[in-house]
Scaffold this motif. Structure first.
Motif, PDB file in Angstrom:
ATOM      1  N   PRO A 276       2.436  -0.861   0.320  1.00  0.00           N
ATOM      2  CA  PRO A 276       3.418  -0.254   1.231  1.00  0.00           C
ATOM      3  C   PRO A 276       4.762  -0.096   0.535  1.00  0.00           C
ATOM      4  N   GLY A 277       5.506   0.913   0.956  1.00  0.00           N
ATOM      5  CA  GLY A 277       6.816   1.128   0.363  1.00  0.00           C
ATOM      6  C   GLY A 277       7.773  -0.010   0.666  1.00  0.00           C
ATOM      7  N   GLU A 278       8.633  -0.302  -0.271  1.00  0.00           N
ATOM      8  CA  GLU A 278       9.599  -1.392  -0.076  1.00  0.00           C
ATOM      9  C   GLU A 278      10.706  -0.920   0.860  1.00  0.00           C
ATOM     10  N   LEU A 279      11.031  -1.745   1.842  1.00  0.00           N
ATOM     11  CA  LEU A 279      12.053  -1.389   2.814  1.00  0.00           C
ATOM     12  C   LEU A 279      13.447  -1.617   2.247  1.00  0.00           C
ATOM     13  N   ALA A 285      16.414  -4.665   8.506  1.00  0.00           N
ATOM     14  CA  ALA A 285      17.178  -5.188   9.642  1.00  0.00           C
ATOM     15  C   ALA A 285      16.624  -4.625  10.948  1.00  0.00           C
ATOM     16  N   VAL A 286      16.273  -3.347  10.955  1.00  0.00           N
ATOM     17  CA  VAL A 286      15.689  -2.742  12.159  1.00  0.00           C
ATOM     18  C   VAL A 286      14.322  -3.358  12.433  1.00  0.00           C
ATOM     19  N   ARG A 287      13.518  -3.550  11.387  1.00  0.00           N
ATOM     20  CA  ARG A 287      12.203  -4.170  11.580  1.00  0.00           C
ATOM     21  C   ARG A 287      12.338  -5.549  12.215  1.00  0.00           C
ATOM     22  N   MET A 288      13.278  -6.382  11.728  1.00  0.00           N
ATOM     23  CA  MET A 288      13.456  -7.712  12.291  1.00  0.00           C
ATOM     24  C   MET A 288      13.944  -7.650  13.725  1.00  0.00           C
ATOM     25  N   SER A 320      23.126  -3.696   8.943  1.00  0.00           N
ATOM     26  CA  SER A 320      22.435  -2.433   8.680  1.00  0.00           C
ATOM     27  C   SER A 320      23.365  -1.225   8.763  1.00  0.00           C
ATOM     28  N   GLY A 321      24.647  -1.470   9.055  1.00  0.00           N
ATOM     29  CA  GLY A 321      25.602  -0.371   9.144  1.00  0.00           C
ATOM     30  C   GLY A 321      25.535   0.390  10.446  1.00  0.00           C
ATOM     31  N   GLY A 337       7.058   4.113  15.708  1.00  0.00           N
ATOM     32  CA  GLY A 337       6.451   4.668  14.507  1.00  0.00           C
ATOM     33  C   GLY A 337       6.853   4.032  13.198  1.00  0.00           C
ATOM     34  N   GLY A 338       7.416   2.799  13.223  1.00  0.00           N
ATOM     35  CA  GLY A 338       7.766   2.121  11.983  1.00  0.00           C
ATOM     36  C   GLY A 338       8.792   2.889  11.178  1.00  0.00           C
ATOM     37  N   ALA A 339       8.673   2.779   9.844  1.00  0.00           N
ATOM     38  CA  ALA A 339       9.640   3.433   8.966  1.00  0.00           C
ATOM     39  C   ALA A 339       9.628   4.949   9.142  1.00  0.00           C
ATOM     40  N   ALA A 340       8.451   5.526   9.434  1.00  0.00           N
ATOM     41  CA  ALA A 340       8.378   6.978   9.648  1.00  0.00           C
ATOM     42  C   ALA A 340       9.157   7.381  10.885  1.00  0.00           C
ATOM     43  N   GLY A 341       9.030   6.597  11.961  1.00  0.00           N
ATOM     44  CA  GLY A 341       9.775   6.896  13.175  1.00  0.00           C
ATOM     45  C   GLY A 341      11.267   6.763  12.984  1.00  0.00           C
ATOM     46  N   LEU A 342      11.696   5.758  12.206  1.00  0.00           N
ATOM     47  CA  LEU A 342      13.117   5.569  11.933  1.00  0.00           C
ATOM     48  C   LEU A 342      13.669   6.742  11.117  1.00  0.00           C
TER      49      LEU A 342
END
Length: 430
Positions: A276-279, A285-288, A320-321, A337-342
């Protein structure tokens, strides 16, 4: 053969002003009905009956849905919708598909159906979700085809599917208890170690090492829920500058991530799966923050006192700004949608001409000319004029629904490959 299961759901109260399906699999069920029934007036009557509480208790069993549905004159009709069951060969392939990836089992236990499960089943030759013409009607009103009563029952069942995808699997032929027992039997059979060669006592070391190594122990079982983190606030004063509540939060987040990593590691295709791609820091911060808001099996185990939770939320947003409102929108996007949704929420992208042409063709084919909403295009975003609804076309080719809240566009649901299905989560047709 085992005894066929049956589930009965109590009648739902009237529910005006909302759609029926929100999950992608519930929307697929609803689309199968609407693609089969071309009479828009009949469908509107069915939706009206379903919202008004005209559908009684719903019995679900393999191949059939049954309920009493009140007609416009309050006459009750026995109404059935028949669904094609999977045969034994289909079930063997589907069970192998689910057992091959521990993540599929974990998702079903979380009452979720990942799109990858449907894709893997299709690759194995099994149609998990119904398509055009797969929902066959039987109604006491005398209609030979779908009527407003079978439409009302089908729309209501979309809500039941949203809450529990095992309802779909029961209609296809097997209930939750039997399905899980079959999967457990498969997992146990695959985990049985083969007998390794015995090494006699007193054998020379070089001879022993020359023999084939004994088999590895079986892999660990999937973990249903993340472990409960320890409570670090004891009688002793914490070290200066240490935020104990934040540390407890990080421990809880680590437990959730460890569970998910174990599920991925147990999947048979783990070795070949791409990393998986590195965040980025802002993405993590959004994931947490999204993990902290989740609940249920596999969700975050950190609850935190109100003040501590609020303080952690502020720190995550600031790190996270984002401001508080921006973080709330980002969390919604992540959970859909995870990183794609963000990325769809926060990043602008320019599709190549071919991708833009495909998106335009999809929009043109999604609605009949007399029912198509008025959409205004801006880049990769199409806004339903005056309706507070928007579609965003993502780099992955899926459509993401958005709702206008005040002056801000916010994520409104999971993506869908079909623009009409995505827009249905936020835009009620007349």
């Amino acid at each position: 053969m085992t005894e066929q299961e049956e589930l009965t759901f109590e009648a739902l109260p009237p529910s005006q002003g909302r759609g029926f399906a929100r999950t992608w699999w519930g929307l697929a069920w609803q689309k199968a009905l609407e693609d089969t029934v071309l009479d828009g007036t009949l469908l509107r009557r069915g939706r009206r009956h379903a919202r008004a509480g005209a559908v009684g208790a719903v019995a679900v069993r393999p191949g059939r849905l049954t309920a009493r549905v009140l007609g416009a004159d309050r006459t009750p009709y026995r109404t059935d919708v028949l669904v094609q069951q999977l045969d034994d060969a289909d079930w063997e392939r589907l069970l192998d598909t689910i057992a091959d990836r521990a993540g599929h089992i974990a998702a079903l236990l979380d009452r979720d159906m990942p799109p990858e499960l449907d894709e893997d089943a299709a690759a194995a030759g099994v149609s998990l979700l119904p398509g055009i013409g797969d929902l066959q009607p039987e109604c006491g009103c005398g209609e030979w085809d779908h009527c407003e009563h079978t439409a009302a029952l089908s729309y209501l069942v979309a809500r039941l599917l949203d809450a529990d995808p095992f309802v779909l699997l029961l209609m296809r032929g097997r209930g939750e208890a039997r399905l899980l027992a079959d999967l457990q039997e498969r997992s146990a059979a695959r985990a049985e170690p083969e007998a390794g060669p015995a090494v006699a006592a007193g054998v020379r070391a070089d001879e022993a090492y020359a023999k084939a190594p004994p088999p590895l122990p079986p892999p660990p079982e999937p973990v249903a829920e993340a472990g409960t983190p320890p409570v670090l606030t004891g009688g002793a004063e914490p070290a200066a500058g240490l935020d104990v509540a934040a540390l407890e939060f990080l421990v809880a987040d680590t437990a959730v991530r460890a569970r998910r990593l174990l599920a991925d590691a147990l999947a048979p295709d783990h070795a070949e799966a791409p990393l998986p791609g590195e965040l980025t820091v802002a993405q993590d911060a959004v994931r947490m923050a999204a993990t902290a808001k989740s609940a249920g099996p596999g969700g975050a185990t950190y609850a935190g006192a109100g003040g501590a939770a609020a303080r952690i939320a502020v720190r995550l947003a600031g790190g996270s700004g984002r401001d508080r409102a921006g973080m709330e929108r980002a969390v919604r996007a992540w959970r859909h949608g995870g990183a794609a949704g963000l990325a769809v929420l926060e990043d602008d992208w320019t599709p190549d001409p071919a991708a833009l042409a495909r998106a335009t063709d999809q929009l043109a084919a999604a609605w009949d000319p007399d029912t198509r909403p008025h959409l205004r295009a801006t880049g990769t975003r199409w806004t339903a004029v005056g309706r507070g609804a928007q579609l965003r076309f993502g780099p992955d080719g899926r459509w993401w629904p958005y709702r206008k809240e005040g002056t801000t566009w916010t994520p409104a649901g999971p993506p869908a490959p079909d623009p009409a299905a995505a827009l249905a989560t936020v835009l009620e047709d007349a």
